[in-house]
Scaffold this active site. Structure first.
Site, PDB file in Angstrom:
ATOM      1  N   TYR A   1       0.851  -1.190   0.000  1.00 12.16           N
ATOM      2  CA  TYR A   1       0.000   0.000   0.000  1.00 12.16           C
ATOM      3  C   TYR A   1       0.888   1.241   0.000  1.00 12.16           C
ATOM      4  O   TYR A   1       1.721   1.417   0.903  1.00 12.16           O
ATOM      5  CB  TYR A   1      -0.919   0.004   1.216  1.00 12.16           C
ATOM      6  CG  TYR A   1      -1.788   1.246   1.347  1.00 12.16           C
ATOM      7  CD1 TYR A   1      -2.529   1.696   0.263  1.00 12.16           C
ATOM      8  CD2 TYR A   1      -1.861   1.953   2.549  1.00 12.16           C
ATOM      9  CE1 TYR A   1      -3.329   2.836   0.372  1.00 12.16           C
ATOM     10  CE2 TYR A   1      -2.654   3.082   2.662  1.00 12.16           C
ATOM     11  CZ  TYR A   1      -3.387   3.515   1.568  1.00 12.16           C
ATOM     12  OH  TYR A   1      -4.170   4.643   1.669  1.00 12.16           O
TER      13      TYR A   1
ATOM     14  N   HIS B   1      -4.501   5.237  -3.011  1.00 14.02           N
ATOM     15  CA  HIS B   1      -5.653   6.119  -3.163  1.00 14.02           C
ATOM     16  C   HIS B   1      -5.189   7.466  -3.706  1.00 14.02           C
ATOM     17  O   HIS B   1      -4.095   7.926  -3.375  1.00 14.02           O
ATOM     18  CB  HIS B   1      -6.364   6.316  -1.819  1.00 14.02           C
ATOM     19  CG  HIS B   1      -6.883   5.054  -1.226  1.00 14.02           C
ATOM     20  ND1 HIS B   1      -6.568   4.622   0.042  1.00 14.02           N
ATOM     21  CD2 HIS B   1      -7.689   4.087  -1.749  1.00 14.02           C
ATOM     22  CE1 HIS B   1      -7.164   3.475   0.292  1.00 14.02           C
ATOM     23  NE2 HIS B   1      -7.842   3.127  -0.785  1.00 14.02           N
TER      24      HIS B   1
END
Length: 244
Positions: A119, A160
């Site tokens: 991530y 994101h």
């Protein structure tokens, strides 16, 4: 943490800017001898905080800065030019079952229950050093890390991004990340809710959850390769290929 010169004895330092044959290529930096990559350390905290406030519209808590500059679970990499931090990549590798609810669909939990994912929390470069390959160099280093033989259980990298951050979206798409989902009101920027996207890059044989046609196609492909390919097997495989 250890520092290192990314370009020392590296064949990649001679790659042409327009060579896109490698999926993780990085353009050349204009002064390669002076650019280094190293991991963050606690003494970088104040400088990292100033850079993040300059680059990102999101306010991070003080504990976050302490964690990324001292906790070894974070892959906190800095690009350094003449002793100054000019770029940062903050990432972590975690178990797939630790993926947040909104991103659970990245991997099929039944197929990848014992896998990990990467991530990317933040990636930024000083404005005067952008478009010189620094961000690509940071990303390339992390991708190299998660695709080494000891990290083959890592099946995807995700992140994101604000929907209005077109420059970041172009950058990630250039590096083979693909849009996975839309996240309405995901961010809070200056007290206002903003939409976001989840982008994913599958690595080490990872892939998104399969639908019925995917299972049929791979079943047919295995049957086709292991049994004499009669006319009907070939017809079914051709139909599935056109349907996917």
């Amino acid at each position: 943490m250890t520092s290192f010169n990314w370009y020392s004895n590296s064949k990649d330092s001679n790659r042409d800017n327009h060579d896109t044959t490698s999926p993780y290529f990085s353009p050349l930096f204009t002064s390669a001898a002076d650019l280094q990559l190293r991991f963050l350390c606690p003494s970088d905290l104040d400088q990292v905080k100033d850079l993040c406030k300059e680059w990102f519209p999101i306010q991070y808590p003080e504990a976050w800065y302490r964690d990324i500059t001292s906790d070894p679970r974070f892959y906190s990499l800095a690009a350094v030019y003449q002793s100054k931090l000019v770029g940062l990549l903050i990432a972590e590798v975690k178990q797939s079952d630790a993926i947040n609810k909104e991103d659970k669909g990245i991997l099929d939990g039944r197929m990848y229950s014992n896998c990990t994912v990467g991530y990317i929390l933040s990636l930024g470069v000083c404005s005067s050093f952008r478009r010189q390959g620094v961000a690509s160099l940071l990303l390339d280093s992390f991708l190299t890390h998660v695709t080494q033989s000891e990290n083959q259980i890592c099946k995807a990298i995700y992140l994101h991004v604000l929907t209005m951050n077109s420059a970041a979206i172009r950058f990630y798409e250039k590096h083979y990340f693909r849009l996975h989902s839309f996240l309405p009101y995901y961010y809070s920027v200056d007290g206002k809710c903003k939409d976001g996207f989840t982008y994913v890059l599958y690595i080490n044989g990872g892939h998104p959850p399969w639908g019925l046609l995917d299972y049929l196609y791979h079943w047919c492909n295995a049957l086709y390769e292991n049994i004499y390919p009669t006319y009907w097997y070939a017809k079914l495989k051709h139909w599935l290929q056109r349907s996917l």
